[in-house]
Design an enzyme around this catalytic site. Structure first.
Site, mmCIF file in Angstrom:
data_model
loop_
_atom_site.group_PDB
_atom_site.id
_atom_site.type_symbol
_atom_site.label_atom_id
_atom_site.label_comp_id
_atom_site.label_asym_id
_atom_site.label_seq_id
_atom_site.Cartn_x
_atom_site.Cartn_y
_atom_site.Cartn_z
ATOM 1 N N GLU A 31 59.552 102.194 27.451
ATOM 2 C CA GLU A 31 58.912 102.925 26.363
ATOM 3 C C GLU A 31 57.585 103.513 26.842
ATOM 4 O O GLU A 31 56.893 102.930 27.682
ATOM 5 C CB GLU A 31 58.681 102.007 25.159
ATOM 6 N N LEU A 49 53.776 104.328 26.158
ATOM 7 C CA LEU A 49 52.664 103.878 25.329
ATOM 8 C C LEU A 49 51.449 104.750 25.630
ATOM 9 O O LEU A 49 51.165 105.049 26.789
ATOM 10 C CB LEU A 49 52.324 102.412 25.624
ATOM 11 N N ASP A 79 50.168 90.042 38.911
ATOM 12 C CA ASP A 79 49.445 91.068 39.665
ATOM 13 C C ASP A 79 48.401 91.706 38.747
ATOM 14 O O ASP A 79 48.333 92.922 38.603
ATOM 15 C CB ASP A 79 50.423 92.123 40.201
#
Length: 309
Positions: free
Chosen positions: A89, A91, A217
């Protein structure tokens, strides 16, 4: 690219939008479609599918906790010319600013999620499961992950282990040292690591590590914010020590005092954590050495020397 997305995702309209990005490993581009806006990460390396499958599994695991926002992954697609891409998706993210403290709180909630599952299990049954990794209620009692994940493009060794110190020493540091040895054969690094290994048990004296789901990370380039709260992305997840998460966060900046204060209000610092943080940073320096070359040799060696003091 548009034709491939139409075919693989059953879309009728795909148009490149103005949102693009990426880093030193992969490149990304947003596309407007008849089913909404998607962000597509592309990488042409032969190991791209493994890398993106690990990222997809990481995002799914983070989202399943319900603790912090991350992009919802959709599909990994092979590219005809080689490599792969990850569709997720889109954003509308912006740089972390107002949501820094909330990020600290929600990251702590992510790290505490598995411990809370254990407490729930103990309360309900009085018995902690002893299965290979994950119990019926979702509590994970070992260190590792169910798929390989990549910190950069190098696959991490995620086989399940019961002992955290053994997992981290062998499957994180030793693995990076082995890769470095093949390329550089650095005698000084090899000798320093042999000395550091002897001191490792002292770093964890009296420390009980409960497996936490980690982003893996979490540097400043992998966090952002929305109007509704913080968001984390580009994970290399596994179950490990929560302190490991803060190692790379402190190496390249981007996290203010409000982030740390909020985090430690939920997960207080424990004795010896500052030195363990250096031990966890060693992985990232070695990983950067293996990715980007000898420019990180000095940081790797100086970190090992500091652990011997």
């Amino acid at each position: 690219m548009e034709a491939l997305l139409k075919k693989e995702m059953g879309l009728s309209r795909v148009k490149r939008s103005g949102h693009s990005g990426g880093g030193c490993i992969s490149q990304g581009q947003s596309y407007d479609t008849d089913c909404g806006c998607y962000y597509v990460k592309c990488n042409h390396k032969a190991e791209a599918r493994k890398m993106f499958e690990g990222e997809m599994a990481s995002l799914e695991a983070i989202l399943q906790t319900g603790t912090i926002r991350a992009p919802k992954p959709v599909k990994v697609i092979d590219q005809p010319s080689g490599g792969a891409m990850l569709v997720m998706e889109h954003l509308d993210m912006r740089s972390l600013n107002r949501q820094s403290a909330r990020l600290g709180e929600q990251l702590a909630d992510l790290h505490l999620h598995n411990q809370r599952l254990r407490e729930k299990l103990e309360k309900e049954s009085g018995i902690v499961g002893k299965g290979p990794g994950q119990t019926d209620v979702g509590y994970v009692d070992k260190f590792g992950f169910h798929v390989a994940t990549c910190c950069g493009f190098i696959p991490l060794v995620n086989e399940w282990q019961e002992d955290w110190v053994m997992f981290y020493t062998r499957q994180r540091i030793q693995h990076q040292m082995d890769l470095m040895e093949k390329t550089y054969g650095d005698r000084e690094a090899r000798e320093l690591w042999a000395q550091v290994q002897v001191t490792v048990p002292q770093l964890f004296s009296g420390v009980v590590v409960v497996p936490s789901l980690l982003h893996g990370d979490l540097w400043g380039g992998n966090v952002a914010e929305l109007d509704t709260g913080p968001v984390i992305f580009d994970p290399a997840s596994f179950y490990g020590h929560s302190e490991f998460e803060l190692a790379i966060a402190g190496m390249f900046g981007g996290f203010g005092s409000s982030f740390y204060s909020a985090y430690h209000s939920k997960i207080p610092k424990t004795p010896g954590s500052d030195k363990r943080l250096k031990f966890y940073q060693l992985f990232h320096y070695l990983n950067h050495w293996n990715h980007f070359g000898g420019g990180y040799r000095g940081s790797s060696l100086s970190t090992m020397r500091s652990l011997l003091k």
